[in-house]
Write an enzyme that holds these catalytic residues in place. Structure first.
Site, PDB file in Angstrom:
ATOM      1  N   GLU A 110       4.988   4.975   3.614  1.00  0.00           N
ATOM      2  CA  GLU A 110       4.355   6.226   4.076  1.00  0.00           C
ATOM      3  C   GLU A 110       5.492   7.232   4.298  1.00  0.00           C
ATOM      4  OE1 GLU A 110       1.262   7.755   4.796  1.00  0.00           O
ATOM      5  OE2 GLU A 110       2.669   9.312   5.373  1.00  0.00           O
ATOM      6  N   GLU A 163       0.867  -1.192   0.000  1.00  0.00           N
ATOM      7  CA  GLU A 163       0.000   0.000   0.000  1.00  0.00           C
ATOM      8  C   GLU A 163       0.891   1.225   0.000  1.00  0.00           C
ATOM      9  OE1 GLU A 163      -3.740   2.298   2.176  1.00  0.00           O
ATOM     10  OE2 GLU A 163      -2.690   0.747   3.320  1.00  0.00           O
ATOM     11  N   ASP A 184     -12.611   9.046  -2.836  1.00  0.00           N
ATOM     12  CA  ASP A 184     -13.929   9.694  -2.757  1.00  0.00           C
ATOM     13  C   ASP A 184     -13.991  10.871  -3.725  1.00  0.00           C
ATOM     14  OD1 ASP A 184     -11.885  10.995  -1.102  1.00  0.00           O
ATOM     15  OD2 ASP A 184     -13.457  12.490  -0.846  1.00  0.00           O
ATOM     16  N   ASP A 226      -3.835  11.523  -1.653  1.00  0.00           N
ATOM     17  CA  ASP A 226      -4.052  12.980  -1.661  1.00  0.00           C
ATOM     18  C   ASP A 226      -4.378  13.417  -3.091  1.00  0.00           C
ATOM     19  OD1 ASP A 226      -3.271  13.280   1.102  1.00  0.00           O
ATOM     20  OD2 ASP A 226      -1.225  12.915   0.443  1.00  0.00           O
ATOM     21  N   THR A 279     -10.718   1.657   4.731  1.00  0.00           N
ATOM     22  CA  THR A 279      -9.554   2.342   5.284  1.00  0.00           C
ATOM     23  C   THR A 279     -10.040   3.400   6.284  1.00  0.00           C
ATOM     24  OG1 THR A 279      -9.386   4.263   3.826  1.00  0.00           O
ATOM     25  CG2 THR A 279      -8.592   2.161   2.943  1.00  0.00           C
ATOM     26  N   GLU A 280      -9.079   3.985   6.996  1.00  0.00           N
ATOM     27  CA  GLU A 280      -9.435   5.024   7.977  1.00  0.00           C
ATOM     28  C   GLU A 280     -10.149   6.189   7.276  1.00  0.00           C
ATOM     29  OE1 GLU A 280      -6.060   6.535  10.094  1.00  0.00           O
ATOM     30  OE2 GLU A 280      -7.258   8.050  11.098  1.00  0.00           O
ATOM     31  N   TYR A 281      -9.605   6.650   6.148  1.00  0.00           N
ATOM     32  CA  TYR A 281     -10.232   7.762   5.426  1.00  0.00           C
ATOM     33  C   TYR A 281     -11.601   7.365   4.903  1.00  0.00           C
ATOM     34  CZ  TYR A 281      -6.713  11.369   5.553  1.00  0.00           C
ATOM     35  OH  TYR A 281      -5.883  12.376   5.977  1.00  0.00           O
ATOM     36  N   GLU A 282     -11.690   6.137   4.415  1.00  0.00           N
ATOM     37  CA  GLU A 282     -12.955   5.669   3.836  1.00  0.00           C
ATOM     38  C   GLU A 282     -14.074   5.704   4.888  1.00  0.00           C
ATOM     39  OE1 GLU A 282     -12.496   1.993   1.798  1.00  0.00           O
ATOM     40  OE2 GLU A 282     -14.632   1.753   1.432  1.00  0.00           O
TER      41      GLU A 282
HETATM   42  C1  LIG Z   1      -5.133  10.895   2.534  1.00  0.00           C
HETATM   43  S1  LIG Z   1      -4.004   9.830   3.327  1.00  0.00           S
HETATM   44  C2  LIG Z   1      -4.773   8.221   3.149  1.00  0.00           C
HETATM   45  C3  LIG Z   1      -4.257   7.220   4.152  1.00  0.00           C
HETATM   46  C4  LIG Z   1      -4.805   5.770   4.011  1.00  0.00           C
HETATM   47  N1  LIG Z   1      -4.396   5.172   2.753  1.00  0.00           N
HETATM   48  C5  LIG Z   1      -6.313   5.712   4.174  1.00  0.00           C
HETATM   49  O1  LIG Z   1      -7.004   5.470   3.173  1.00  0.00           O
HETATM   50  O2  LIG Z   1      -6.780   5.875   5.306  1.00  0.00           O
HETATM   51  C6  LIG Z   1      -2.684   9.724   2.131  1.00  0.00           C
HETATM   52  C7  LIG Z   1      -1.356   9.313   2.735  1.00  0.00           C
HETATM   53  O3  LIG Z   1      -0.409   9.142   1.675  1.00  0.00           O
HETATM   54  C8  LIG Z   1       0.861   9.612   2.106  1.00  0.00           C
HETATM   55  N2  LIG Z   1       1.638   9.942   0.896  1.00  0.00           N
HETATM   56  C9  LIG Z   1       1.327  10.879  -0.032  1.00  0.00           C
HETATM   57  N3  LIG Z   1       2.265  10.920  -1.004  1.00  0.00           N
HETATM   58  C10 LIG Z   1       3.187   9.974  -0.680  1.00  0.00           C
HETATM   59  C11 LIG Z   1       4.400   9.540  -1.300  1.00  0.00           C
HETATM   60  N4  LIG Z   1       4.847  10.115  -2.430  1.00  0.00           N
HETATM   61  N5  LIG Z   1       5.097   8.536  -0.729  1.00  0.00           N
HETATM   62  C12 LIG Z   1       4.651   7.975   0.441  1.00  0.00           C
HETATM   63  N6  LIG Z   1       3.519   8.356   1.076  1.00  0.00           N
HETATM   64  C13 LIG Z   1       2.799   9.337   0.522  1.00  0.00           C
HETATM   65  C14 LIG Z   1       0.499  10.827   2.970  1.00  0.00           C
HETATM   66  O4  LIG Z   1       1.532  11.184   3.858  1.00  0.00           O
HETATM   67  C15 LIG Z   1      -0.768  10.360   3.676  1.00  0.00           C
HETATM   68  O5  LIG Z   1      -0.482   9.749   4.917  1.00  0.00           O
END
Ligand SMILES: C[S@@+](CC[C@H](N)C(=O)[O-])C[C@H]1O[C@@H](n2cnc3c(N)ncnc32)[C@H](O)[C@@H]1O
Length: 216
Positions: A67, A42, A152, A116, A195-198
């Protein structure tokens, strides 16, 4: 994602150190790979809710989470450690470095969950479905490997679909609303593990988009 509790990071990292891999140590250990039937990754695993659930459902697969923020990934590893989950490993880095430590054509599945969306055009390059990132996933996936994306955000989803098609990927499955309940027998499929965000977006009744694509 909110970043809190920085002072507890050293303690969390120490407790869960067996679940971490430091890319400064060279290649991901072959003995970890050999101990499992498959590897799944992931990218942007956040606090690891998805990975820990997947790992519990699929004990013969090793789940790897990348991450970029240490405070966040320390929580992911702590969660897995507290649940006594052994088939996960966490790597704190930007995914753009992944080919320097993960073997080529080793991943059965790569998950991008609620990445993101980077809505401003000048930030396109940071999107995890940008051509530069897709080229890395192509190298990491096995011959029959797949990329699974859930979001989303409709404009990010549409942009990602176009990016996949522009870069020669084939769409295998597309959902404009993933059901909140898995059909019988599919509970353990990544698409239905929330997922947490979901969980937050579902509470707000946001649609959940999903695409499965293959580089071949
Ligand atoms: C919006 S969160 C979603 C977290 C999780 N996947 C969820 O669905 O609950 C996106 C995560 O991706 C990480 N992230 C973004 N770009 C990244 C990159 N280039 N390499 C590693 N992590 C990254 C961010 O730090 C953030 O924690």
């Amino acid at each position: 994602m909110r970043i809190r509790g920085k002072d507890k990071v050293p303690e969390m990292l120490q407790k869960s150190s067996s679940l971490f891999f430091d890319p400064l140590h060279g290649m991901f250990p072959q003995e970890w790979i050999n101990a499992y039937e498959a590897l799944e990754l992931e990218v942007g695993c956040g606090r690891g809710t998805f990975l820990s659930q997947m790992a519990a459902h699929h004990p013969s697969t090793l789940f790897i989470g990348i991450e970029k923020f240490v405070v966040i990934i320390a929580r992911a590893a702590t969660l897995a450690h507290e649940q006594h989950i052994e088939n996960v490993r966490f790597i704190q880095t930007d995914v753009k470095t992944a080919l320097s430590f993960l073997p080529q054509h080793s991943m059965q599945t790569i998950y991008l969950n609620f990445s993101d969306p980077w809505p401003r055009r000048r930030n396109d390059i940071k999107r995890l479905t940008h051509a530069n990132h897709l080229a890395i996933y192509r190298q990491l996936l096995r011959v029959n490997g797949v990329l699974e994306c859930k979001t989303d955000n409709l404009s990010f989803f549409e942009w990602s679909l176009q990016s996949l098609l522009n870069n020669g990927w084939m769409i295998q499955e597309l959902d404009k609303q993933v059901a909140d309940m898995a059909p019988n027998g599919e509970e353990a499929r990544g698409k239905y593990i929330q997922t947490e965000y979901e969980q937050k977006f579902r509470q707000l009744h946001m649609p959940i988009f999903h695409v499965r694509a293959t580089p071949n």
